[in-house]
Design a protein around this motif. Structure first.
Motif, PDB file in Angstrom:
ATOM      1  N   GLN A 822      24.372  51.207  63.692  1.00 55.78           N
ATOM      2  CA  GLN A 822      22.510  50.317  63.755  1.00 55.78           C
ATOM      3  C   GLN A 822      23.502  49.473  63.018  1.00 55.78           C
ATOM      4  O   GLN A 822      23.483  48.163  63.249  1.00 55.78           O
ATOM      5  CB  GLN A 822      21.186  50.359  63.856  1.00 55.78           C
ATOM      6  N   ILE A 823      22.975  50.082  61.269  1.00 56.83           N
ATOM      7  CA  ILE A 823      24.005  49.091  60.938  1.00 56.83           C
ATOM      8  C   ILE A 823      25.181  48.397  60.822  1.00 56.83           C
ATOM      9  O   ILE A 823      25.362  47.660  60.718  1.00 56.83           O
ATOM     10  CB  ILE A 823      23.813  49.561  59.119  1.00 56.83           C
ATOM     11  N   GLY A 824      26.098  49.206  61.142  1.00 56.12           N
ATOM     12  CA  GLY A 824      27.112  49.212  61.000  1.00 56.12           C
ATOM     13  C   GLY A 824      27.941  47.675  62.322  1.00 56.12           C
ATOM     14  O   GLY A 824      27.794  47.154  62.156  1.00 56.12           O
ATOM     15  N   GLN A 825      26.413  48.180  63.374  1.00 57.00           N
ATOM     16  CA  GLN A 825      27.285  46.960  64.746  1.00 57.00           C
ATOM     17  C   GLN A 825      26.473  45.240  64.267  1.00 57.00           C
ATOM     18  O   GLN A 825      26.984  44.796  64.547  1.00 57.00           O
ATOM     19  CB  GLN A 825      26.181  47.614  65.570  1.00 57.00           C
ATOM     20  N   GLN A 826      25.372  45.783  63.200  1.00 52.40           N
ATOM     21  CA  GLN A 826      24.473  44.698  62.863  1.00 52.40           C
ATOM     22  C   GLN A 826      25.800  43.612  62.128  1.00 52.40           C
ATOM     23  O   GLN A 826      25.916  42.571  61.910  1.00 52.40           O
ATOM     24  CB  GLN A 826      23.840  44.540  62.042  1.00 52.40           C
ATOM     25  N   LYS A 827      26.321  45.037  61.238  1.00 55.23           N
ATOM     26  CA  LYS A 827      27.317  43.647  59.640  1.00 55.23           C
ATOM     27  C   LYS A 827      28.593  43.282  60.665  1.00 55.23           C
ATOM     28  O   LYS A 827      29.035  42.271  60.167  1.00 55.23           O
ATOM     29  CB  LYS A 827      28.221  45.344  59.342  1.00 55.23           C
ATOM     30  N   LYS A 828      28.805  44.253  61.807  1.00 58.85           N
ATOM     31  CA  LYS A 828      29.738  43.983  63.008  1.00 58.85           C
ATOM     32  C   LYS A 828      29.989  42.491  63.061  1.00 58.85           C
ATOM     33  O   LYS A 828      30.745  41.595  62.912  1.00 58.85           O
ATOM     34  CB  LYS A 828      31.347  44.766  63.470  1.00 58.85           C
ATOM     35  N   ALA A 829      28.281  42.200  64.004  1.00 54.68           N
ATOM     36  CA  ALA A 829      27.821  40.646  64.296  1.00 54.68           C
ATOM     37  C   ALA A 829      28.125  40.196  62.680  1.00 54.68           C
ATOM     38  O   ALA A 829      28.491  38.316  63.220  1.00 54.68           O
ATOM     39  CB  ALA A 829      26.788  40.932  64.893  1.00 54.68           C
ATOM     40  N   SER A 830      27.472  40.456  61.705  1.00 51.99           N
ATOM     41  CA  SER A 830      27.372  39.232  60.594  1.00 51.99           C
ATOM     42  C   SER A 830      28.741  38.824  60.589  1.00 51.99           C
ATOM     43  O   SER A 830      28.871  37.776  59.963  1.00 51.99           O
ATOM     44  CB  SER A 830      26.901  39.684  59.842  1.00 51.99           C
ATOM     45  N   VAL A 831      29.508  39.361  60.549  1.00 51.82           N
ATOM     46  CA  VAL A 831      31.264  39.235  59.404  1.00 51.82           C
ATOM     47  C   VAL A 831      31.667  38.133  60.527  1.00 51.82           C
ATOM     48  O   VAL A 831      31.873  36.516  60.232  1.00 51.82           O
ATOM     49  CB  VAL A 831      31.931  40.820  59.527  1.00 51.82           C
ATOM     50  N   GLY A 832      31.621  38.458  62.017  1.00 47.17           N
ATOM     51  CA  GLY A 832      32.045  38.016  63.061  1.00 47.17           C
ATOM     52  C   GLY A 832      30.920  36.147  63.345  1.00 47.17           C
ATOM     53  O   GLY A 832      32.133  35.450  63.012  1.00 47.17           O
ATOM     54  N   LEU A 833      30.182  36.196  63.314  1.00 43.72           N
ATOM     55  CA  LEU A 833      29.815  35.132  63.215  1.00 43.72           C
ATOM     56  C   LEU A 833      29.763  33.533  61.412  1.00 43.72           C
ATOM     57  O   LEU A 833      29.657  33.232  61.786  1.00 43.72           O
ATOM     58  CB  LEU A 833      28.462  35.065  63.081  1.00 43.72           C
ATOM     59  N   SER A 860      18.715  35.692  61.076  1.00 42.03           N
ATOM     60  CA  SER A 860      17.987  36.873  61.057  1.00 42.03           C
ATOM     61  C   SER A 860      19.388  38.470  61.302  1.00 42.03           C
ATOM     62  O   SER A 860      18.248  39.527  61.320  1.00 42.03           O
ATOM     63  CB  SER A 860      18.171  36.827  62.993  1.00 42.03           C
ATOM     64  N   ILE A 861      19.926  37.945  61.788  1.00 41.85           N
ATOM     65  CA  ILE A 861      20.821  39.389  61.861  1.00 41.85           C
ATOM     66  C   ILE A 861      20.929  39.843  60.228  1.00 41.85           C
ATOM     67  O   ILE A 861      21.054  41.283  59.644  1.00 41.85           O
ATOM     68  CB  ILE A 861      22.755  38.829  62.124  1.00 41.85           C
ATOM     69  N   ASN A 862      21.569  39.405  58.874  1.00 38.61           N
ATOM     70  CA  ASN A 862      21.261  39.508  57.964  1.00 38.61           C
ATOM     71  C   ASN A 862      20.141  40.029  57.236  1.00 38.61           C
ATOM     72  O   ASN A 862      20.393  41.097  56.515  1.00 38.61           O
ATOM     73  CB  ASN A 862      21.871  39.066  56.943  1.00 38.61           C
ATOM     74  N   THR A 863      19.305  39.565  58.232  1.00 38.87           N
ATOM     75  CA  THR A 863      17.688  40.537  57.207  1.00 38.87           C
ATOM     76  C   THR A 863      17.117  41.533  57.959  1.00 38.87           C
ATOM     77  O   THR A 863      16.561  42.685  57.633  1.00 38.87           O
ATOM     78  CB  THR A 863      16.806  38.961  57.874  1.00 38.87           C
ATOM     79  N   LYS A 864      17.670  41.682  59.318  1.00 41.58           N
ATOM     80  CA  LYS A 864      17.961  43.066  60.150  1.00 41.58           C
ATOM     81  C   LYS A 864      18.374  44.220  59.345  1.00 41.58           C
ATOM     82  O   LYS A 864      17.993  45.430  59.266  1.00 41.58           O
ATOM     83  CB  LYS A 864      18.496  42.616  61.385  1.00 41.58           C
ATOM     84  N   ILE A 865      19.947  44.050  58.871  1.00 36.86           N
ATOM     85  CA  ILE A 865      20.955  44.887  58.162  1.00 36.86           C
ATOM     86  C   ILE A 865      19.508  45.387  56.533  1.00 36.86           C
ATOM     87  O   ILE A 865      19.662  46.431  56.419  1.00 36.86           O
ATOM     88  CB  ILE A 865      22.029  43.586  57.826  1.00 36.86           C
ATOM     89  N   LYS A 866      18.769  44.482  56.712  1.00 35.58           N
ATOM     90  CA  LYS A 866      18.220  44.219  55.096  1.00 35.58           C
ATOM     91  C   LYS A 866      17.056  45.555  55.653  1.00 35.58           C
ATOM     92  O   LYS A 866      16.556  46.289  54.606  1.00 35.58           O
ATOM     93  CB  LYS A 866      17.495  43.264  54.119  1.00 35.58           C
ATOM     94  N   GLU A 867      16.534  45.238  56.633  1.00 32.56           N
ATOM     95  CA  GLU A 867      15.664  46.134  56.874  1.00 32.56           C
ATOM     96  C   GLU A 867      15.457  47.271  56.918  1.00 32.56           C
ATOM     97  O   GLU A 867      14.995  48.341  57.373  1.00 32.56           O
ATOM     98  CB  GLU A 867      14.849  45.486  58.055  1.00 32.56           C
ATOM     99  N   LEU A 868      16.190  47.474  58.380  1.00 34.62           N
ATOM    100  CA  LEU A 868      17.366  49.066  58.159  1.00 34.62           C
ATOM    101  C   LEU A 868      17.832  49.786  57.427  1.00 34.62           C
ATOM    102  O   LEU A 868      17.585  51.084  57.400  1.00 34.62           O
ATOM    103  CB  LEU A 868      18.640  48.658  58.708  1.00 34.62           C
ATOM    104  N   LYS A 869      18.430  49.142  56.223  1.00 33.93           N
ATOM    105  CA  LYS A 869      18.753  50.104  54.354  1.00 33.93           C
ATOM    106  C   LYS A 869      17.352  50.098  54.336  1.00 33.93           C
ATOM    107  O   LYS A 869      17.196  51.446  53.856  1.00 33.93           O
ATOM    108  CB  LYS A 869      19.660  48.856  54.094  1.00 33.93           C
ATOM    109  N   LYS A 870      16.729  49.575  54.274  1.00 29.46           N
ATOM    110  CA  LYS A 870      15.523  49.551  53.320  1.00 29.46           C
ATOM    111  C   LYS A 870      14.701  51.352  54.398  1.00 29.46           C
ATOM    112  O   LYS A 870      13.866  51.909  54.064  1.00 29.46           O
ATOM    113  CB  LYS A 870      13.882  49.043  54.009  1.00 29.46           C
TER     114      LYS A 870
END
Length: 876
Positions: A822-833, A860-870
């Motif tokens: 999930q973190i990988g998918q969110q990072k990919k979306a973050s980079v593109g956006l 919102s995506i970056n916040t989600k990444i932080k939550e998943l890492k936590k």
């Protein structure tokens, strides 16, 4: 106490109470009852009306306040009635005649009016029946109509008084004329809409030098046929030497002069304007000042008359094209430019209105406006929202005389008679005169015109109460309290009622004016049949129930309402929730003490925390709801009710006590909170609350006559609410944790709570059972210090930390892999956006709202990444 059926059958219940309320006359207001009166008058819907969402919203708002005030002990009168709606109703019957191949003129006036009264008798009460289905608690036996005999007397009385005071006069002026309805319209009835037109530049040749001339710019070239001058501003140096010269009017060959007038704007067009005194209000004023000839080129149906030369017999728009073609052939048309301008349209049939020279009746408004302006300035009348005060003041301070005569047959006929001898003055009388008081002639003819519909409507707050008679109703119920209406009639109706009330009653007609928003679709478009986006409230009542319609409209209201059919589900679901919760409590009320009252709880700390909390929350909510209703913040009131009843009472309290129904104290508190909640909800949802009330309080009478619950401040305990809120937040956090880690519902968890606070530890220990039941635990440990544990998930609420071991609940390796994916998918979306938001081309072309939306999505995506890492950091 009767057991409720398993489902809320709103169709059966709505119909049942509509009949019962009316049969028992429960909404009747008693004159001189000894109570303080509270009166509102319904904005009378047109007799042609069919209930639409605007009506549903407006009448729900009124019903909320009237039911609330009735329960507060006021003698409440909600005066119902309908408006004869002159032009609109006549149009309906004329369309019926057209289907028979007839016109109004084919019938005598008497026969046509008989058709109208027959139509009114058959269809005029349709909207009244529909308002009853909505649950409107009007005093229905008092229903008034603006052409009742008594009301007609009031209208004539007002006309005569104003005439005798010199405030009504007759004269020839430029008015707004509807060629379709064949009648004059007031300025407010000629709604202006921006249209894309053209500005035509036409050369008017000089008499002494036809090869040269003066160029004017106009949007209505066909009216040049009635020109009697060309005007320039004397300060315009370009034309200083041309003032007084003679021009030849193209196509007509008429000699006209160049005049100077300060009304001319040098910046418009060429700075020279054609002057058509009979077809433009500004030109009319110039014509009067310069003693110009007034040439009317139009018949009442906007077909050109014999003053139009070769263009006689053409429709005005057909003539426009013919005039332009003739100007081109004569080389008088120099150029044409696109031009956006505001054009008046008839408010009823939407035909483009024509400025038209006509003999009409007018009311002088400035003398009437002055005290109405002062009443608002001094705060005697308040507008809600406040911003409408400025709109009202701006209009009143620049008010123009009101054209009150209409060239139709349906309405209040003007009480003026003319003698056959034209030298005699008009006879203005309350009754039909038998002879001319000046010459004795019996050959009298009444004015053919009727009064503007609004001329009767502006008397509504006092004429409905019997004025000009000094009736008991008038003395007791006037002035009214609040007015609820739509902003679009602030000038048509609200301002005029204020003027009429002060002029004829010497008192303001109401103290508060609540102007509600417009009902729109989810795209922000106003709902209308023509757009095909209208939602029929009667269909919503049939599918979801009247309570669902009412509740959903109000909870979604704000400055404007943006609704779709799906949004009515919230009201339907809430009505079902009320029903099911009531059924649960009634099924477990075997030991309820009918005499028990929450006010009997002298010390709220003598009952358990959940009960302390729910009692305190009820009275906190009641306090907020009462204040919100008083301040016309109905959406806020409904949100408070919804959060309390569904959230606090149903989701939490009833869930907590579900295993404690054998305790009489729990039964009493749950039952009493329900009973008081029904009263609090009743003004908003009258049908479901009335039905449940009748089942749990047989013989006590209708809930609408029950007293509004008083707020017992001694039972509001903020500390108890805060403690219970901590318990709720702990349970909520643990439930969220289960969802986050995909822990199956049937799996029980263990939890280790710790806190340095002695109060927290006591709270946890004393409510251990609640925590374990609601969070689905099989083990709970409470300590001062935290113990480090591997593979645990953590929750933190204030100073309390909770740790939940995950090892036996999930596959650690699989879960860690899933979350990393999930973190990988969110990072990919973050980079593109992020790359898109750095693209200068995108930022330049995209609308601001799109860019803002994308920025919010990236955050919102970056916040989600932080939550998943936590989350993944908890796993070893």
């Amino acid at each position: 106490m009767t057991e409720l059926s398993t489902r809320f059958n709103f169709r059966e219940i709505d119909d049942k109470w509509c009949v019962r309320w009316e049969m028992e006359n429960l909404f009747h207001a008693q004159t001189d009852s000894g109570k303080e009166p509270y009166t509102i008058v319904i904005p009378p819907p047109n007799v042609t009306g069919i209930l639409h969402m605007g009506h549903a919203l407006n009448n729900t708002l009124q019903d909320i306040i009237i039911r609330y005030k009735r329960m507060k002990g006021f003698e409440t009168l909600w005066m119902p009635g309908t408006d004869h709606a002159g032009i609109a109703t006549q149009n309906v019957v004329e369309k019926q005649l057209a289907k028979e191949g007839k016109r109004r003129q084919d019938l005598s006036r008497e026969d046509f009016l008989k058709r109208l009264w027959d139509w009114k008798k058959e269809y005029g009460d349709t909207i009244i029946r529909q308002l009853k289905k909505l649950g409107s608690s009007c005093d229905w036996p008092r229903t008034r109509f603006t052409m009742d005999d008594q009301y007609c007397n009031a209208v004539k009385e007002v006309f005569v008084r104003l005439y005798e005071k010199g405030l009504i006069y007759r004269g020839e002026y430029i008015i707004n004329w509807c060629p379709r309805c064949h009648t004059a319209l007031s300025d407010e009835e000629a709604e202006h809409h921006e249209i894309q037109g053209s500005l035509y530049y036409i050369r008017y040749p000089f008499k002494d030098n036809p090869d040269k001339g003066l160029t004017v710019a106009t949007t209505r070239p066909e009216t040049m046929l009635g020109d009697t001058a060309v005007a320039v501003n004397k300060k315009d140096k370009r034309y200083k030497d041309l003032i007084g010269k003679t021009l030849i009017l193209p196509l007509m060959g008429r000699e006209i002069a160049v005049i100077s007038d300060e009304l001319v704007d040098p910046a418009f067009g060429t700075g020279a304007v054609k002057v058509t005194p009979a077809h433009d209000p500004n030109d009319f004023e110039m014509g009067k000042r310069h003693n110009l000839e007034f040439i009317n080129i139009l018949h009442p149906d906007a077909v050109l008359n014999d003053q139009a030369g070769d263009f006689e017999g053409m429709d005005r728009f057909e003539a426009r094209e013919a005039v332009l073609e003739a100007l081109r052939e004569g080389k008088f048309l120099e150029k044409t430019e696109p031009h956006t301008h505001a054009v008046g349209h008839c408010y009823r049939c939407h035909t483009v209105v024509e400025p038209y020279l006509s003999r009409q009746w007018f009311v002088k408004m400035k003398p009437l406006a002055k005290p109405a302006i002062e009443a608002v300035k001094k705060g005697k009348i308040a507008f809600y929202p406040k911003r409408w005060t400025k709109v009202y003041m701006n209009w009143m301070e620049s008010i123009r005389d009101w054209c009150i005569s209409r060239q139709i047959w349906w309405g209040h006929r003007i009480p003026v008679w003319y003698c056959e001898r034209q030298s005699c003055k008009p006879i203005v009388s309350l009754t039909t005169p038998s002879n001319c008081p000046q010459c004795g002639s019996t050959n009298l003819k009444q004015d053919e015109d009727v009064l503007d519909t609004w001329f009767s409507s502006w008397l509504w707050p006092f004429a409905t109460l019997g004025w000009p008679d000094k009736s008991k109703d008038l003395k007791y119920f006037y002035p009214t309290a609040s007015l609820f209406t739509a902003p679009e009639i602030i000038f048509f109706w609200v301002a005029r009622m204020i003027m009429a009330g002060l002029e004829f009653m010497g008192q303001i007609p109401f103290s508060d004016v609540y102007l509600h928003g417009t009902v729109r679709d989810t795209k922000g478009r106003k709902m209308s049949k023509s757009l095909g986006n209208a939602i029929d409230p009667l269909e919503i009542i049939e599918e979801y129930g009247a309570d669902a319609l009412r509740f959903s409209l109000i909870i979604n209201s704000g400055q404007d309402l943006f609704i779709s059919k799906e949004k009515f589900e919230i009201g339907r679901n809430f009505a079902n929730k009320i029903w099911n919760a009531s059924r649960l409590i009634m099924m477990n009320a075997s030991a309820v003490d009918p005499s028990f009252d929450l006010s009997a709880i002298k010390n709220i700390k003598n009952i358990n925390l959940p009960s302390q909390w729910i009692v305190s929350r009820f009275f906190s909510t009641l306090k907020k709801v009462s204040l919100a209703i008083e301040q016309y913040r109905y959406s806020e009131a409904e949100n408070s009710i919804y959060e309390f009843f569904w959230g606090d009472f149903c989701d939490w309290y009833l869930e907590i006590v579900k295993d404690q129904w054998d305790d009489p104290a729990i039964q009493n508190i749950a039952f009493k909170v329900l009973e008081l909640s029904l009263k609090m909800i009743h003004p908003f949802m009258p049908f479901v609350t009335e039905e449940i009330w009748s089942q749990i309080n047989e013989g006590k009478g209708s809930i609408c006559h029950q007293p509004w619950p008083p707020v017992h401040k001694n039972l509001i305990d903020n500390a108890a609410e805060a403690r219970m809120q901590t318990v709720i937040e702990l349970v909520t956090s643990l439930r969220n944790l289960r969802s986050q880690w995909n822990i199956k519902p049937q799996e029980k968890i263990q939890c280790f709570f710790c806190s340095r606070s002695k109060e927290d530890l006591e709270l946890l220990k004393s409510h251990e059972t609640i925590l374990m039941n609601l969070a689905h635990m099989n083990g709970l440990t409470i300590d001062k210090k935290a113990v480090e544990r591997k593979n645990t998930a953590t929750v933190i609420v204030r100073m309390i930390k909770g740790a939940v071991p995950l090892g036996h609940l999930i596959n650690i390796k699989e879960e860690k892999s899933r979350i990393l994916g999930q973190i990988g998918q969110q990072k990919k979306a973050s980079v593109g956006l992020a790359a898109r938001l750095k693209n200068k081309d995108f930022l330049k072309k995209a609308p601001k709202e799109v860019v803002d939306k994308e920025k919010a999505r990236l955050e919102s995506i970056n916040t989600k990444i932080k939550e998943l890492k936590k989350v993944v950091s908890c796993l070893s």
